[in-house]
Design a protein around this motif. Structure first.
Motif, PDB file in Angstrom:
ATOM      1  N   GLY A  13       0.840  -1.206   0.000  1.00 49.23           N
ATOM      2  CA  GLY A  13       0.000   0.000   0.000  1.00 49.23           C
ATOM      3  C   GLY A  13       0.870   1.249   0.000  1.00 49.23           C
ATOM      4  O   GLY A  13       2.046   1.200   0.352  1.00 49.23           O
ATOM      5  N   GLY A  14       0.294   2.365  -0.427  1.00 46.86           N
ATOM      6  CA  GLY A  14       0.958   3.650  -0.315  1.00 46.86           C
ATOM      7  C   GLY A  14       2.066   3.910  -1.320  1.00 46.86           C
ATOM      8  O   GLY A  14       2.837   4.844  -1.166  1.00 46.86           O
ATOM      9  N   THR A  15       2.155   3.097  -2.375  1.00 46.97           N
ATOM     10  CA  THR A  15       3.221   3.325  -3.357  1.00 46.97           C
ATOM     11  C   THR A  15       2.771   4.244  -4.497  1.00 46.97           C
ATOM     12  O   THR A  15       3.591   4.641  -5.318  1.00 46.97           O
ATOM     13  CB  THR A  15       3.725   1.996  -3.969  1.00 46.97           C
ATOM     14  N   GLY A  16       1.466   4.558  -4.535  1.00 45.26           N
ATOM     15  CA  GLY A  16       0.976   5.491  -5.553  1.00 45.26           C
ATOM     16  C   GLY A  16       0.089   4.868  -6.614  1.00 45.26           C
ATOM     17  O   GLY A  16      -0.117   5.468  -7.678  1.00 45.26           O
ATOM     18  N   LYS A  17      -0.449   3.703  -6.332  1.00 43.88           N
ATOM     19  CA  LYS A  17      -1.337   3.053  -7.316  1.00 43.88           C
ATOM     20  C   LYS A  17      -2.513   3.949  -7.695  1.00 43.88           C
ATOM     21  O   LYS A  17      -2.773   4.189  -8.866  1.00 43.88           O
ATOM     22  CB  LYS A  17      -1.920   1.738  -6.750  1.00 43.88           C
ATOM     23  N   THR A  18      -3.225   4.416  -6.653  1.00 46.05           N
ATOM     24  CA  THR A  18      -4.430   5.197  -6.928  1.00 46.05           C
ATOM     25  C   THR A  18      -4.063   6.522  -7.600  1.00 46.05           C
ATOM     26  O   THR A  18      -4.721   6.953  -8.555  1.00 46.05           O
ATOM     27  CB  THR A  18      -5.213   5.418  -5.614  1.00 46.05           C
ATOM     28  N   THR A  19      -2.992   7.136  -7.124  1.00 49.20           N
ATOM     29  CA  THR A  19      -2.546   8.411  -7.703  1.00 49.20           C
ATOM     30  C   THR A  19      -2.191   8.231  -9.182  1.00 49.20           C
ATOM     31  O   THR A  19      -2.602   9.026 -10.042  1.00 49.20           O
ATOM     32  CB  THR A  19      -1.305   8.925  -6.925  1.00 49.20           C
ATOM     33  N   LEU A  20      -1.447   7.178  -9.480  1.00 46.62           N
ATOM     34  CA  LEU A  20      -1.061   6.933 -10.874  1.00 46.62           C
ATOM     35  C   LEU A  20      -2.282   6.563 -11.717  1.00 46.62           C
ATOM     36  O   LEU A  20      -2.469   7.105 -12.811  1.00 46.62           O
ATOM     37  CB  LEU A  20      -0.003   5.823 -10.947  1.00 46.62           C
ATOM     38  N   LEU A 142       8.736   4.574 -11.080  1.00 51.54           N
ATOM     39  CA  LEU A 142       9.262   5.172  -9.846  1.00 51.54           C
ATOM     40  C   LEU A 142       8.373   6.334  -9.430  1.00 51.54           C
ATOM     41  O   LEU A 142       8.020   7.189 -10.246  1.00 51.54           O
ATOM     42  CB  LEU A 142      10.704   5.637 -10.072  1.00 51.54           C
ATOM     43  N   ASN A 143       8.014   6.350  -8.147  1.00 46.82           N
ATOM     44  CA  ASN A 143       7.140   7.410  -7.624  1.00 46.82           C
ATOM     45  C   ASN A 143       7.833   8.092  -6.447  1.00 46.82           C
ATOM     46  O   ASN A 143       8.685   7.511  -5.799  1.00 46.82           O
ATOM     47  CB  ASN A 143       5.799   6.804  -7.177  1.00 46.82           C
ATOM     48  N   GLN A 144       7.412   9.346  -6.217  1.00 46.59           N
ATOM     49  CA  GLN A 144       7.948  10.147  -5.112  1.00 46.59           C
ATOM     50  C   GLN A 144       9.457  10.365  -5.289  1.00 46.59           C
ATOM     51  O   GLN A 144      10.208  10.376  -4.308  1.00 46.59           O
ATOM     52  CB  GLN A 144       7.660   9.475  -3.760  1.00 46.59           C
ATOM     53  N   LEU A 145       9.869  10.534  -6.538  1.00 47.79           N
ATOM     54  CA  LEU A 145      11.278  10.860  -6.796  1.00 47.79           C
ATOM     55  C   LEU A 145      11.564  12.259  -6.262  1.00 47.79           C
ATOM     56  O   LEU A 145      10.735  13.164  -6.380  1.00 47.79           O
ATOM     57  CB  LEU A 145      11.563  10.801  -8.305  1.00 47.79           C
ATOM     58  N   MET A 171       7.181   9.649 -11.458  1.00 47.54           N
ATOM     59  CA  MET A 171       6.489  10.767 -10.797  1.00 47.54           C
ATOM     60  C   MET A 171       7.392  11.311  -9.699  1.00 47.54           C
ATOM     61  O   MET A 171       7.853  10.559  -8.847  1.00 47.54           O
ATOM     62  CB  MET A 171       5.170  10.290 -10.163  1.00 47.54           C
ATOM     63  N   GLN A 172       7.622  12.607  -9.740  1.00 43.69           N
ATOM     64  CA  GLN A 172       8.381  13.224  -8.656  1.00 43.69           C
ATOM     65  C   GLN A 172       7.458  13.483  -7.471  1.00 43.69           C
ATOM     66  O   GLN A 172       6.242  13.530  -7.615  1.00 43.69           O
ATOM     67  CB  GLN A 172       9.015  14.518  -9.129  1.00 43.69           C
ATOM     68  N   ARG A 173       8.066  13.634  -6.311  1.00 40.85           N
ATOM     69  CA  ARG A 173       7.270  14.000  -5.139  1.00 40.85           C
ATOM     70  C   ARG A 173       6.830  15.459  -5.308  1.00 40.85           C
ATOM     71  O   ARG A 173       7.682  16.348  -5.428  1.00 40.85           O
ATOM     72  CB  ARG A 173       8.117  13.866  -3.867  1.00 40.85           C
ATOM     73  N   ARG A 174       5.538  15.675  -5.398  1.00 37.77           N
ATOM     74  CA  ARG A 174       5.028  17.026  -5.641  1.00 37.77           C
ATOM     75  C   ARG A 174       3.746  17.233  -4.836  1.00 37.77           C
ATOM     76  O   ARG A 174       2.861  16.367  -4.829  1.00 37.77           O
ATOM     77  CB  ARG A 174       4.670  17.214  -7.117  1.00 37.77           C
ATOM     78  N   ALA A 175       3.653  18.411  -4.227  1.00 39.88           N
ATOM     79  CA  ALA A 175       2.466  18.728  -3.425  1.00 39.88           C
ATOM     80  C   ALA A 175       1.197  18.649  -4.266  1.00 39.88           C
ATOM     81  O   ALA A 175       0.124  18.318  -3.745  1.00 39.88           O
ATOM     82  CB  ALA A 175       2.621  20.121  -2.819  1.00 39.88           C
ATOM     83  N   TYR A 177       0.112  16.512  -6.340  1.00 40.72           N
ATOM     84  CA  TYR A 177      -0.565  15.216  -6.353  1.00 40.72           C
ATOM     85  C   TYR A 177      -1.490  15.098  -5.141  1.00 40.72           C
ATOM     86  O   TYR A 177      -2.605  14.604  -5.244  1.00 40.72           O
ATOM     87  CB  TYR A 177       0.440  14.064  -6.326  1.00 40.72           C
ATOM     88  N   ARG A 178      -0.992  15.571  -3.996  1.00 41.90           N
ATOM     89  CA  ARG A 178      -1.804  15.478  -2.776  1.00 41.90           C
ATOM     90  C   ARG A 178      -2.936  16.495  -2.773  1.00 41.90           C
ATOM     91  O   ARG A 178      -4.063  16.178  -2.428  1.00 41.90           O
ATOM     92  CB  ARG A 178      -0.929  15.714  -1.535  1.00 41.90           C
ATOM     93  N   SER A 179      -2.619  17.727  -3.158  1.00 39.69           N
ATOM     94  CA  SER A 179      -3.657  18.760  -3.063  1.00 39.69           C
ATOM     95  C   SER A 179      -4.766  18.497  -4.085  1.00 39.69           C
ATOM     96  O   SER A 179      -5.948  18.690  -3.788  1.00 39.69           O
ATOM     97  CB  SER A 179      -3.079  20.173  -3.188  1.00 39.69           C
TER      98      SER A 179
HETATM   99  N1  LIG Z   1       4.366  11.700  -6.420  1.00 42.01           N
HETATM  100  C1  LIG Z   1       3.728  12.005  -5.295  1.00 42.01           C
HETATM  101  N2  LIG Z   1       3.992  13.176  -4.662  1.00 42.01           N
HETATM  102  C2  LIG Z   1       3.363  13.492  -3.500  1.00 42.01           C
HETATM  103  N3  LIG Z   1       2.454  12.713  -2.886  1.00 42.01           N
HETATM  104  C3  LIG Z   1       2.146  11.525  -3.468  1.00 42.01           C
HETATM  105  C4  LIG Z   1       2.756  11.118  -4.698  1.00 42.01           C
HETATM  106  N4  LIG Z   1       2.256   9.890  -5.022  1.00 42.01           N
HETATM  107  C5  LIG Z   1       1.374   9.559  -4.057  1.00 42.01           C
HETATM  108  N5  LIG Z   1       1.310  10.528  -3.113  1.00 42.01           N
HETATM  109  C6  LIG Z   1       0.509  10.498  -1.889  1.00 42.01           C
HETATM  110  O1  LIG Z   1       0.889   9.318  -1.168  1.00 42.01           O
HETATM  111  C7  LIG Z   1      -0.242   8.698  -0.586  1.00 42.01           C
HETATM  112  C8  LIG Z   1      -0.372   7.265  -1.088  1.00 42.01           C
HETATM  113  O2  LIG Z   1      -0.663   7.277  -2.470  1.00 42.01           O
HETATM  114  P1  LIG Z   1      -1.795   6.330  -3.102  1.00 42.01           P
HETATM  115  O3  LIG Z   1      -1.894   6.669  -4.547  1.00 42.01           O
HETATM  116  O4  LIG Z   1      -3.056   6.400  -2.299  1.00 42.01           O
HETATM  117  O5  LIG Z   1      -1.114   4.893  -2.916  1.00 42.01           O
HETATM  118  P2  LIG Z   1      -1.772   3.428  -3.043  1.00 42.01           P
HETATM  119  O6  LIG Z   1      -2.999   3.537  -3.883  1.00 42.01           O
HETATM  120  O7  LIG Z   1      -0.692   2.607  -3.667  1.00 42.01           O
HETATM  121  O8  LIG Z   1      -2.051   2.992  -1.644  1.00 42.01           O
HETATM  122  C9  LIG Z   1      -1.434   9.577  -0.927  1.00 42.01           C
HETATM  123  O9  LIG Z   1      -1.655  10.459   0.152  1.00 42.01           O
HETATM  124  C10 LIG Z   1      -0.979  10.343  -2.157  1.00 42.01           C
HETATM  125  O10 LIG Z   1      -1.611  11.602  -2.267  1.00 42.01           O
END
Ligand SMILES: Nc1ncnc2c1ncn2[C@@H]1O[C@H](COP(=O)(O)OP(=O)(O)O)[C@@H](O)[C@H]1O
Ligand SMILES: [Mg+2]
Length: 211
Positions: A13-20, A142-145, A171-175, A177-179
């Motif tokens: 979990g938390g690797t960025g699946k949903t975000t990607l 690669l995520n959160q670079l 994907m670089q770590r960028r605010a 994505y969260r906002s």
């Molecule tokens: N590249 C990024 N930069 C900043 N925050 C990110 C990035 N990718 C994901 N996040 C944040 O990290 C957390 C986990 O991401 P998420 O996509 O929910 O992961 P998963 O679906 O794999 O559990 C979320 O709060 C998301 O907003």
């Protein structure tokens, strides 16, 4: 016929699946008819899109229950791209069934060797799926670079040992994505503050479409 059923997978979990998955789907929807499928029982995509009140930029979101193969095959007949946000597990039938019909598995990983090794089973899952679905491709994303060339030597070595290739784009770590997520939007939907994140996603799409 869908050109591509793209499954976004990782048991961790938390690797960025949903975000990607969400941002990729919005980017692909600008190129052709796209459906985003929420296969995670946590329903993050459904909640995310719900928060945006219809302004996510996505034409269609469906939950995935029942006969996975039949549902995905049906969606693939009416859409060019189908993106599937998978649950954080490789146990059970759901992910295996998705991998049997997918054309491409994207595996977001965090850029540390420890996180990468926590995803090592994904290479096994991909290889098993390939026995039944020989056309399946798989790539690490690669995520959160932290910066463009910030990959540590350890990480480069760990990636090289991994049985799955890594996309040059990440994907670089960028605010943004969260906002964007907090507002129920994709990075395409937040104007100028999403610009750099949009460039990340566009580079991923361009690379993926050339595979
Ligand atoms: N590249 C990024 N930069 C900043 N925050 C990110 C990035 N990718 C994901 N996040 C944040 O990290 C957390 C986990 O991401 P998420 O996509 O929910 O992961 P998963 O679906 O794999 O559990 C979320 O709060 C998301 O907003
Ligand atoms: Mg998720």
């Amino acid at each position: 016929m869908a050109d591509r059923i793209i499954a976004v997978i990782n048991q961790k979990g938390g690797t960025g699946k949903t975000t990607l998955a969400l941002n990729l789907a919005v980017g692909l929807a600008r190129r052709g008819s796209t459906h985003l499928v929420d296969a995670d029982p946590q329903r993050s995509i459904t909640q995310w899109v719900g928060m945006g009140g219809g302004s996510s930029g996505l034409p269609g979101v469906a939950q995935l229950d029942g006969n996975v193969t039949a549902v995905l095959s049906k969606l693939a007949r009416s859409h060019r791209y189908v993106v599937v946000d998978c649950p954080p597990t490789v146990q059970g039938e759901a992910v295996a069934a998705i991998m049997r019909v997918a054309h491409l598995a994207l595996i977001p990983v965090l850029p540390s060797p420890i996180d990468l090794w926590a995803s090592v089973d994904m290479a096994v899952v991909v290889n098993e799926a390939k026995q039944l679905n020989p056309g399946l491709r798989a790539c690490l994303v690669l995520n959160q670079l932290e910066s463009r060339n910030a990959l540590s030597r350890d990480m480069r070595e760990a990636v090289a040992e991994f049985d799955v290739p890594v996309l040059a784009a990440g994907m670089q770590r960028r605010a943004a994505y969260r906002s964007a997520a907090v507002e129920g939007l994709s990075v395409y939907g937040v104007g100028k503050r999403g610009q750099l994140a949009v460039a990340d996603i566009e580079a991923i799409i361009e690379e993926v479409l050339c595979l």
